[in-house]
Design an enzyme around this catalytic site. Sequence first.
Site, short mmCIF file in Angstrom:
data_model
loop_
_atom_site.label_atom_id
_atom_site.label_comp_id
_atom_site.label_asym_id
_atom_site.label_seq_id
_atom_site.Cartn_x
_atom_site.Cartn_y
_atom_site.Cartn_z
N ASN A 9 -22.04 -53.81 9.60
CA ASN A 9 -20.67 -53.82 9.50
C ASN A 9 -20.48 -54.93 7.75
O ASN A 9 -20.70 -56.29 8.05
CB ASN A 9 -20.54 -54.57 10.55
CG ASN A 9 -19.06 -54.94 10.62
OD1 ASN A 9 -17.85 -54.95 9.77
ND2 ASN A 9 -18.34 -55.72 11.63
N TRP A 10 -20.17 -54.44 7.25
CA TRP A 10 -20.25 -55.20 6.00
C TRP A 10 -18.74 -56.61 5.66
O TRP A 10 -19.32 -56.94 5.12
CB TRP A 10 -19.98 -54.54 4.32
CG TRP A 10 -21.16 -53.79 4.45
CD1 TRP A 10 -22.29 -53.68 5.32
CD2 TRP A 10 -21.58 -52.56 3.16
NE1 TRP A 10 -23.14 -52.56 4.77
CE2 TRP A 10 -22.88 -51.75 2.88
CE3 TRP A 10 -20.53 -52.38 1.99
CZ2 TRP A 10 -22.96 -50.82 2.64
CZ3 TRP A 10 -20.86 -51.46 1.28
CH2 TRP A 10 -22.23 -50.48 1.48
N LYS A 11 -18.29 -56.48 7.09
CA LYS A 11 -17.08 -57.19 6.50
C LYS A 11 -16.17 -57.31 5.32
O LYS A 11 -16.22 -56.07 5.14
CB LYS A 11 -17.69 -58.14 7.12
CG LYS A 11 -18.24 -58.64 8.25
CD LYS A 11 -18.64 -59.45 9.73
CE LYS A 11 -19.14 -58.85 10.97
NZ LYS A 11 -19.75 -60.65 11.45
N HIS A 95 -13.24 -55.33 17.28
CA HIS A 95 -14.26 -56.42 16.93
C HIS A 95 -14.04 -57.58 17.40
O HIS A 95 -12.77 -58.15 17.23
CB HIS A 95 -14.31 -55.92 15.51
CG HIS A 95 -15.60 -57.15 14.73
ND1 HIS A 95 -15.93 -58.03 14.95
CD2 HIS A 95 -16.95 -56.96 14.71
CE1 HIS A 95 -17.34 -58.39 14.52
NE2 HIS A 95 -17.90 -58.12 14.10
N GLU A 97 -13.91 -60.06 15.65
CA GLU A 97 -12.66 -60.89 14.67
C GLU A 97 -11.05 -60.47 13.81
O GLU A 97 -10.84 -60.42 13.36
CB GLU A 97 -13.98 -61.05 13.06
CG GLU A 97 -14.86 -61.72 13.56
CD GLU A 97 -15.89 -61.79 12.32
OE1 GLU A 97 -16.43 -60.29 11.36
OE2 GLU A 97 -17.37 -61.62 12.39
N GLU A 182 -21.41 -57.63 21.80
CA GLU A 182 -21.33 -58.10 20.67
C GLU A 182 -21.20 -59.61 21.06
O GLU A 182 -20.17 -60.17 20.79
CB GLU A 182 -20.66 -58.50 18.80
CG GLU A 182 -21.25 -57.09 18.51
CD GLU A 182 -20.87 -57.47 16.64
OE1 GLU A 182 -21.52 -57.09 16.45
OE2 GLU A 182 -19.09 -57.65 16.74
N GLY A 188 -22.78 -64.38 13.15
CA GLY A 188 -22.92 -65.36 11.70
C GLY A 188 -22.88 -66.88 12.03
O GLY A 188 -22.95 -67.22 11.58
N SER A 228 -25.95 -61.78 15.07
CA SER A 228 -27.75 -62.74 13.80
C SER A 228 -28.48 -61.45 14.44
O SER A 228 -29.56 -62.10 14.61
CB SER A 228 -27.78 -63.21 14.35
OG SER A 228 -26.07 -64.72 13.59
N GLY A 249 -24.12 -57.46 10.62
CA GLY A 249 -23.29 -58.38 9.87
C GLY A 249 -24.06 -58.97 8.46
O GLY A 249 -24.64 -57.65 7.00
P1 13P Z 1 -23.96 -61.15 11.68
O1 13P Z 1 -25.31 -60.29 12.41
O2 13P Z 1 -24.06 -61.59 10.64
O3 13P Z 1 -23.92 -62.07 12.39
O4 13P Z 1 -22.43 -60.52 12.37
C1 13P Z 1 -23.07 -59.73 13.51
C2 13P Z 1 -21.31 -58.70 13.39
O5 13P Z 1 -20.31 -59.60 13.69
C3 13P Z 1 -21.65 -56.99 13.08
O6 13P Z 1 -20.68 -56.74 13.99
#
Ligand code: 13P
Length: 270
Positions: A9-11, A95, A97, A182, A188, A228, A249
């Site tokens: 997930n490149w966000k 998600h 976020e 998650e 993150g 993470s 991420g």
């Molecule tokens: P990180 O791997 O940066 O913690 O992000 C996880 C995430 O939200 C994947 O959707």
Amino acid sequence: MRTPMMAGNWKMNCDLDEAAALAQGVVEGVGSVEGVAVVLAPPFTALDRVASVIAGSNVRLSAQNVYWQAKGAYTGEISVGMLKSCGCAYVIVGHSERRGRFGVPEPDMTDELIRVFGDTDAAVNTKARAALAGGLTPIICVGETLAEREAGLTDAIVRDQVVAALEGMTPEQIGAVVLAYEPVWAIGTGETCEADEANRVIGVIRAAIDSVAGAGAAQDITVLYGGSVKPKSVRELVSQPEIDGGLVGGASLEADSFNELVAVTREVRG
Ligand code: 13P
């Protein structure tokens, strides 16, 4: 038999050239891997470009969000049909976020800071159903905040989110979804959920699926862990019996580290 998966997930990262280069690195490293579904979720703006780069490889394309209406006056939104026309096979819904309260976060809202787009459980359900109806596989995310974990609410929160996300789906539709656990506090932060605890909570997720779709329904459903996931933590995570892979991420933004996650998953689970 469940298909293991490693999804990046490149966000909100990568302009077009960066996206093409990153996708190219993944194709060169793991583009012909079998036994693990390799999925990239670039931002909307890079979907078409990444689709061109991964064409002919085993890498599949995902969006990070979708709107449930087919078309019309929904400024800023993207439909299932639009994602399909870009070559998407998957879409991430719910998600953390994107869940939670809507608005500009206050500086002291540590948990809320990353939950600003207002997707409710009902919205997540509607998006997931629209995705399925239009031929996309939803990757449905659930997970508790730190405050919820500290209050002992993890299992109840996760169970409620799963039941709400699957509401109104047929058993066949439920059989087609992917879920991702998650924990919000692990995203993150560099703080991975302990592998055995992630395994336990994913067991709770599978029990919730069975409660909706019937005993045994969850055993064929791919459930990922996200938060993470790094090359140093992935082996222990994917060695757990309930964890079928990762939704990643930060470590998906470098081809080398993402490819290593895929390779380890292939070695352990493929
Ligand atoms: P990180 O791997 O940066 O913690 O992000 C996880 C995430 O939200 C994947 O959707």
